[in-house]
Design a protein around this motif. Structure first.
Motif, PDB file in Angstrom:
ATOM      1  N   MET A   1      -6.609  -2.577   2.459  1.00  0.00           N
ATOM      2  CA  MET A   1      -7.301  -4.343   1.988  1.00  0.00           C
ATOM      3  C   MET A   1      -7.491  -4.374   0.937  1.00  0.00           C
ATOM      4  O   MET A   1      -7.474  -5.304  -0.205  1.00  0.00           O
ATOM      5  N   SER A   2      -8.902  -3.134   0.563  1.00  0.00           N
ATOM      6  CA  SER A   2      -9.117  -3.169  -0.991  1.00  0.00           C
ATOM      7  C   SER A   2      -8.031  -3.105  -2.452  1.00  0.00           C
ATOM      8  O   SER A   2      -8.337  -3.419  -3.147  1.00  0.00           O
ATOM      9  N   LEU A   3      -7.121  -2.927  -2.272  1.00  0.00           N
ATOM     10  CA  LEU A   3      -5.960  -2.348  -2.592  1.00  0.00           C
ATOM     11  C   LEU A   3      -4.699  -4.342  -3.134  1.00  0.00           C
ATOM     12  O   LEU A   3      -5.012  -4.034  -4.257  1.00  0.00           O
ATOM     13  N   ALA A   4      -4.989  -4.679  -1.399  1.00  0.00           N
ATOM     14  CA  ALA A   4      -4.893  -5.598  -2.019  1.00  0.00           C
ATOM     15  C   ALA A   4      -5.323  -6.929  -2.753  1.00  0.00           C
ATOM     16  O   ALA A   4      -5.294  -7.694  -3.467  1.00  0.00           O
TER      17      ALA A   4
ATOM     18  N   ALA B   1       0.797  -1.165   0.190  1.00  0.00           N
ATOM     19  CA  ALA B   1      -0.022   0.091  -0.065  1.00  0.00           C
ATOM     20  C   ALA B   1       0.850   1.410  -0.076  1.00  0.00           C
ATOM     21  O   ALA B   1       0.765   1.887  -0.650  1.00  0.00           O
ATOM     22  N   ILE B   2       2.146   1.251   0.608  1.00  0.00           N
ATOM     23  CA  ILE B   2       2.987   2.514   1.178  1.00  0.00           C
ATOM     24  C   ILE B   2       4.091   2.512  -0.445  1.00  0.00           C
ATOM     25  O   ILE B   2       3.154   3.777  -1.179  1.00  0.00           O
ATOM     26  N   GLY B   3       4.127   1.233  -0.938  1.00  0.00           N
ATOM     27  CA  GLY B   3       4.617   1.454  -2.620  1.00  0.00           C
ATOM     28  C   GLY B   3       3.555   1.728  -3.237  1.00  0.00           C
ATOM     29  O   GLY B   3       3.997   2.565  -4.220  1.00  0.00           O
ATOM     30  N   HIS B   4       2.709   1.176  -3.319  1.00  0.00           N
ATOM     31  CA  HIS B   4       1.626   1.923  -4.311  1.00  0.00           C
ATOM     32  C   HIS B   4       1.518   3.795  -4.810  1.00  0.00           C
ATOM     33  O   HIS B   4       0.975   3.846  -5.378  1.00  0.00           O
ATOM     34  N   SER B   5       1.036   3.721  -2.924  1.00  0.00           N
ATOM     35  CA  SER B   5       0.621   5.066  -3.257  1.00  0.00           C
ATOM     36  C   SER B   5       1.425   6.467  -2.840  1.00  0.00           C
ATOM     37  O   SER B   5       1.124   7.030  -3.176  1.00  0.00           O
ATOM     38  N   GLY B   6       2.446   5.579  -2.724  1.00  0.00           N
ATOM     39  CA  GLY B   6       3.814   6.534  -2.355  1.00  0.00           C
ATOM     40  C   GLY B   6       3.264   7.517  -1.007  1.00  0.00           C
ATOM     41  O   GLY B   6       3.770   8.412  -0.543  1.00  0.00           O
ATOM     42  N   ASP B   7       2.347   7.608   0.121  1.00  0.00           N
ATOM     43  CA  ASP B   7       1.978   7.851   1.221  1.00  0.00           C
ATOM     44  C   ASP B   7       2.010   5.974   2.456  1.00  0.00           C
ATOM     45  O   ASP B   7       1.291   5.421   3.178  1.00  0.00           O
ATOM     46  N   VAL B   8       3.346   7.253   3.181  1.00  0.00           N
ATOM     47  CA  VAL B   8       2.861   6.329   4.059  1.00  0.00           C
ATOM     48  C   VAL B   8       1.888   6.111   4.864  1.00  0.00           C
ATOM     49  O   VAL B   8       1.950   5.507   6.100  1.00  0.00           O
ATOM     50  N   ASN B   9       1.285   7.378   5.356  1.00  0.00           N
ATOM     51  CA  ASN B   9       0.131   7.485   5.949  1.00  0.00           C
ATOM     52  C   ASN B   9      -1.431   6.656   5.257  1.00  0.00           C
ATOM     53  O   ASN B   9      -2.195   5.906   6.315  1.00  0.00           O
ATOM     54  N   VAL B  10      -1.178   6.145   4.318  1.00  0.00           N
ATOM     55  CA  VAL B  10      -1.909   4.546   3.942  1.00  0.00           C
ATOM     56  C   VAL B  10      -2.245   3.678   5.034  1.00  0.00           C
ATOM     57  O   VAL B  10      -3.041   3.151   4.837  1.00  0.00           O
ATOM     58  N   VAL B  11      -0.844   3.976   5.945  1.00  0.00           N
ATOM     59  CA  VAL B  11      -1.323   2.375   6.671  1.00  0.00           C
ATOM     60  C   VAL B  11      -2.470   2.575   7.921  1.00  0.00           C
ATOM     61  O   VAL B  11      -3.225   1.570   8.652  1.00  0.00           O
TER      62      VAL B  11
END
Length: 64
Positions: A21-24, A4-14
């Motif tokens: 889960m939607s991304l996964a 999720a971090i790699g895809h979004s580029g934003d650590v706050n996505v955690v």
């Protein structure tokens, strides 16, 4: 989390578990047809076909 971090580029996505889960789920569904093909291709049992296919992919990446 790392996907999720790699895809979004934003650590706050955690802090957004539903988004992660939607991304996964989306990524797993996108790759499922390839995994099914790997299970079917080959003369061995499906799990060995998958193992051989993954081994081949990893060896090609290592050589590059």
């Amino acid at each position: 989390m790392l996907l999720a971090i790699g895809h979004s580029g934003d650590v706050n996505v955690v802090s957004e578990p539903r988004k992660m889960m939607s991304l996964a789920n989306g990524l797993s569904v996108a790759g499922l047809p390839k995994v099914i093909d790997m299970l079917k291709e080959g003369d061995a049992d499906p799990i060995w076909n998958l193992s051989d296919a993954l081994d081949e992919i990893l060896r090609k990446k290592q050589a590059a």
